[in-house]
Design a protein around this motif. Structure first.
Motif, PDB file in Angstrom:
ATOM      1  N   GLN A  15     -59.214  85.833  71.578  1.00  0.00           N
ATOM      2  CA  GLN A  15     -58.231  85.023  70.909  1.00  0.00           C
ATOM      3  C   GLN A  15     -59.506  84.754  70.095  1.00  0.00           C
ATOM      4  O   GLN A  15     -60.325  84.108  69.533  1.00  0.00           O
ATOM      5  N   ALA A  16     -60.190  83.506  71.836  1.00  0.00           N
ATOM      6  CA  ALA A  16     -61.247  83.173  70.795  1.00  0.00           C
ATOM      7  C   ALA A  16     -62.829  83.486  70.972  1.00  0.00           C
ATOM      8  O   ALA A  16     -63.444  82.452  70.897  1.00  0.00           O
ATOM      9  N   GLY A  17     -62.553  84.988  71.011  1.00  0.00           N
ATOM     10  CA  GLY A  17     -64.089  85.831  71.080  1.00  0.00           C
ATOM     11  C   GLY A  17     -64.721  85.827  71.593  1.00  0.00           C
ATOM     12  O   GLY A  17     -65.482  86.324  71.984  1.00  0.00           O
ATOM     13  N   TYR A  18     -64.289  86.595  73.092  1.00  0.00           N
ATOM     14  CA  TYR A  18     -64.999  87.371  74.480  1.00  0.00           C
ATOM     15  C   TYR A  18     -64.643  87.897  75.285  1.00  0.00           C
ATOM     16  O   TYR A  18     -62.698  87.851  75.453  1.00  0.00           O
ATOM     17  N   ARG A  19     -65.045  88.889  75.855  1.00  0.00           N
ATOM     18  CA  ARG A  19     -63.913  90.014  76.767  1.00  0.00           C
ATOM     19  C   ARG A  19     -62.709  88.785  77.577  1.00  0.00           C
ATOM     20  O   ARG A  19     -61.338  89.589  77.235  1.00  0.00           O
ATOM     21  N   ASP A  20     -63.581  88.455  78.107  1.00  0.00           N
ATOM     22  CA  ASP A  20     -62.927  87.934  79.862  1.00  0.00           C
ATOM     23  C   ASP A  20     -63.337  86.802  79.894  1.00  0.00           C
ATOM     24  O   ASP A  20     -64.096  85.895  79.411  1.00  0.00           O
ATOM     25  N   GLU A  21     -62.757  86.060  81.583  1.00  0.00           N
ATOM     26  CA  GLU A  21     -63.122  84.967  82.176  1.00  0.00           C
ATOM     27  C   GLU A  21     -64.811  85.045  82.138  1.00  0.00           C
ATOM     28  O   GLU A  21     -65.448  84.439  82.550  1.00  0.00           O
ATOM     29  N   THR A  22     -65.354  86.270  82.880  1.00  0.00           N
ATOM     30  CA  THR A  22     -66.669  86.767  82.861  1.00  0.00           C
ATOM     31  C   THR A  22     -67.230  86.080  82.156  1.00  0.00           C
ATOM     32  O   THR A  22     -67.968  85.430  82.417  1.00  0.00           O
ATOM     33  N   GLU A  23     -67.006  86.971  80.855  1.00  0.00           N
ATOM     34  CA  GLU A  23     -67.722  86.522  79.774  1.00  0.00           C
ATOM     35  C   GLU A  23     -68.105  85.608  79.286  1.00  0.00           C
ATOM     36  O   GLU A  23     -69.210  84.804  79.326  1.00  0.00           O
ATOM     37  N   TYR A  24     -66.826  84.642  79.599  1.00  0.00           N
ATOM     38  CA  TYR A  24     -66.465  83.685  78.897  1.00  0.00           C
ATOM     39  C   TYR A  24     -67.636  82.263  79.599  1.00  0.00           C
ATOM     40  O   TYR A  24     -68.846  81.462  79.236  1.00  0.00           O
ATOM     41  N   LYS A  25     -67.795  82.931  81.034  1.00  0.00           N
ATOM     42  CA  LYS A  25     -68.556  81.727  81.908  1.00  0.00           C
ATOM     43  C   LYS A  25     -69.736  81.825  81.307  1.00  0.00           C
ATOM     44  O   LYS A  25     -71.053  80.976  81.942  1.00  0.00           O
ATOM     45  N   GLN A  26     -70.250  83.223  81.826  1.00  0.00           N
ATOM     46  CA  GLN A  26     -71.673  83.387  81.703  1.00  0.00           C
ATOM     47  C   GLN A  26     -72.696  83.143  80.065  1.00  0.00           C
ATOM     48  O   GLN A  26     -73.447  82.308  79.693  1.00  0.00           O
ATOM     49  N   VAL A  27     -72.043  83.161  79.078  1.00  0.00           N
ATOM     50  CA  VAL A  27     -71.931  82.638  77.270  1.00  0.00           C
ATOM     51  C   VAL A  27     -72.043  81.015  77.892  1.00  0.00           C
ATOM     52  O   VAL A  27     -73.199  80.580  77.018  1.00  0.00           O
ATOM     53  N   LYS A  28     -70.919  80.294  77.987  1.00  0.00           N
ATOM     54  CA  LYS A  28     -70.885  79.009  78.353  1.00  0.00           C
ATOM     55  C   LYS A  28     -71.385  78.214  79.130  1.00  0.00           C
ATOM     56  O   LYS A  28     -71.284  77.071  78.705  1.00  0.00           O
ATOM     57  N   HIS A  29     -71.970  79.099  80.157  1.00  0.00           N
ATOM     58  CA  HIS A  29     -72.385  78.675  81.439  1.00  0.00           C
ATOM     59  C   HIS A  29     -71.193  77.110  81.781  1.00  0.00           C
ATOM     60  O   HIS A  29     -71.980  76.351  82.351  1.00  0.00           O
ATOM     61  N   VAL A  30     -70.018  77.687  82.644  1.00  0.00           N
ATOM     62  CA  VAL A  30     -69.336  77.236  83.197  1.00  0.00           C
ATOM     63  C   VAL A  30     -68.979  77.405  84.397  1.00  0.00           C
ATOM     64  O   VAL A  30     -68.736  78.687  84.399  1.00  0.00           O
ATOM     65  N   SER A  31     -68.841  76.278  85.636  1.00  0.00           N
ATOM     66  CA  SER A  31     -68.215  77.594  86.612  1.00  0.00           C
ATOM     67  C   SER A  31     -66.115  77.417  86.794  1.00  0.00           C
ATOM     68  O   SER A  31     -66.029  78.543  87.288  1.00  0.00           O
ATOM     69  N   VAL A  32     -65.846  77.004  86.098  1.00  0.00           N
ATOM     70  CA  VAL A  32     -64.703  76.524  85.933  1.00  0.00           C
ATOM     71  C   VAL A  32     -63.644  76.310  84.217  1.00  0.00           C
ATOM     72  O   VAL A  32     -64.357  75.787  83.953  1.00  0.00           O
ATOM     73  N   VAL A  33     -62.697  77.148  84.304  1.00  0.00           N
ATOM     74  CA  VAL A  33     -61.947  77.172  83.008  1.00  0.00           C
ATOM     75  C   VAL A  33     -61.422  76.241  83.282  1.00  0.00           C
ATOM     76  O   VAL A  33     -60.340  76.226  84.219  1.00  0.00           O
ATOM     77  N   GLU A  34     -61.035  75.272  81.982  1.00  0.00           N
ATOM     78  CA  GLU A  34     -59.615  74.400  82.094  1.00  0.00           C
ATOM     79  C   GLU A  34     -58.212  75.677  82.223  1.00  0.00           C
ATOM     80  O   GLU A  34     -57.798  76.488  81.087  1.00  0.00           O
ATOM     81  N   ARG A  35     -57.548  75.214  82.702  1.00  0.00           N
ATOM     82  CA  ARG A  35     -56.119  75.584  83.034  1.00  0.00           C
ATOM     83  C   ARG A  35     -54.824  74.531  83.952  1.00  0.00           C
ATOM     84  O   ARG A  35     -55.024  73.763  83.287  1.00  0.00           O
ATOM     85  N   TRP A  36     -53.432  75.164  82.748  1.00  0.00           N
ATOM     86  CA  TRP A  36     -52.512  74.758  83.424  1.00  0.00           C
ATOM     87  C   TRP A  36     -52.823  74.535  84.567  1.00  0.00           C
ATOM     88  O   TRP A  36     -52.532  75.592  85.180  1.00  0.00           O
ATOM     89  N   PRO A  37     -52.132  73.298  84.996  1.00  0.00           N
ATOM     90  CA  PRO A  37     -51.605  73.107  86.576  1.00  0.00           C
ATOM     91  C   PRO A  37     -49.735  73.984  86.957  1.00  0.00           C
ATOM     92  O   PRO A  37     -49.708  75.306  88.044  1.00  0.00           O
ATOM     93  N   GLU A  38     -48.939  73.926  85.850  1.00  0.00           N
ATOM     94  CA  GLU A  38     -47.959  74.430  86.262  1.00  0.00           C
ATOM     95  C   GLU A  38     -48.259  76.112  85.857  1.00  0.00           C
ATOM     96  O   GLU A  38     -47.503  77.079  86.636  1.00  0.00           O
TER      97      GLU A  38
END
Length: 138
Positions: free
Chosen positions: A79-102
């Motif tokens: 929905q945000a325009g990425y294939r998956d977490e792998t592509e998101y991390k490559q494009v945005k150069h982040v190591s951790v994606v923010e998630r709901w702990p629950e």
């Protein structure tokens, strides 16, 4: 003769000189570009590609059939325009994606145009949207 194009300063136009397949263009002090060619079909481009990183590409793709936590997160990334977490991390150069702990669902994603998508703790991918989610295999 007066310049018919009053807005155009002829002194500011870059000078180009051509000689036997080689072109040099200079615009001012410290600014230059060049192109070397043996022929019109064989042009040699030179440049520094040290900033390029190896992009991980998926080997196969399938559509999701039933909802799961993995499908929910894939839905949010897509929905945000990425294939998956792998592509998101490559494009945005982040190591951790923010998630709901629950729930472990993705909490916040940054789109390519730098706007943010914020997601709830609960499920957002409805049953009628599940078949649109693409699941990639690497």
């Amino acid at each position: 003769m007066e310049n018919p194009f009053g807005f155009m300063d002829t002194n500011a136009v870059p000078c180009a000189s051509f000689s036997s397949g080689e072109a040099h263009m200079t615009e001012g002090p410290g600014m230059s570009c060049s192109r070397e060619a043996d022929s019109l079909e064989n042009t040699k481009l030179t440049g520094d590609l040290s900033g390029a990183s190896a992009e991980i590409k998926p080997k196969s793709i399938r559509r999701a059939k039933t909802w799961s936590g993995e499908v929910e997160n894939l839905y949010r990334f897509q929905q945000a325009g990425y294939r998956d977490e792998t592509e998101y991390k490559q494009v945005k150069h982040v190591s951790v994606v923010e998630r709901w702990p629950e729930t472990g669902f993705v909490k916040k994603l940054q789109r390519r145009d730098n706007t943010f998508y914020y997601y709830d703790k609960e499920r957002e991918c409805e049953d009628k949207e599940v078949h649109k989610v693409k699941v990639y295999a690497y």
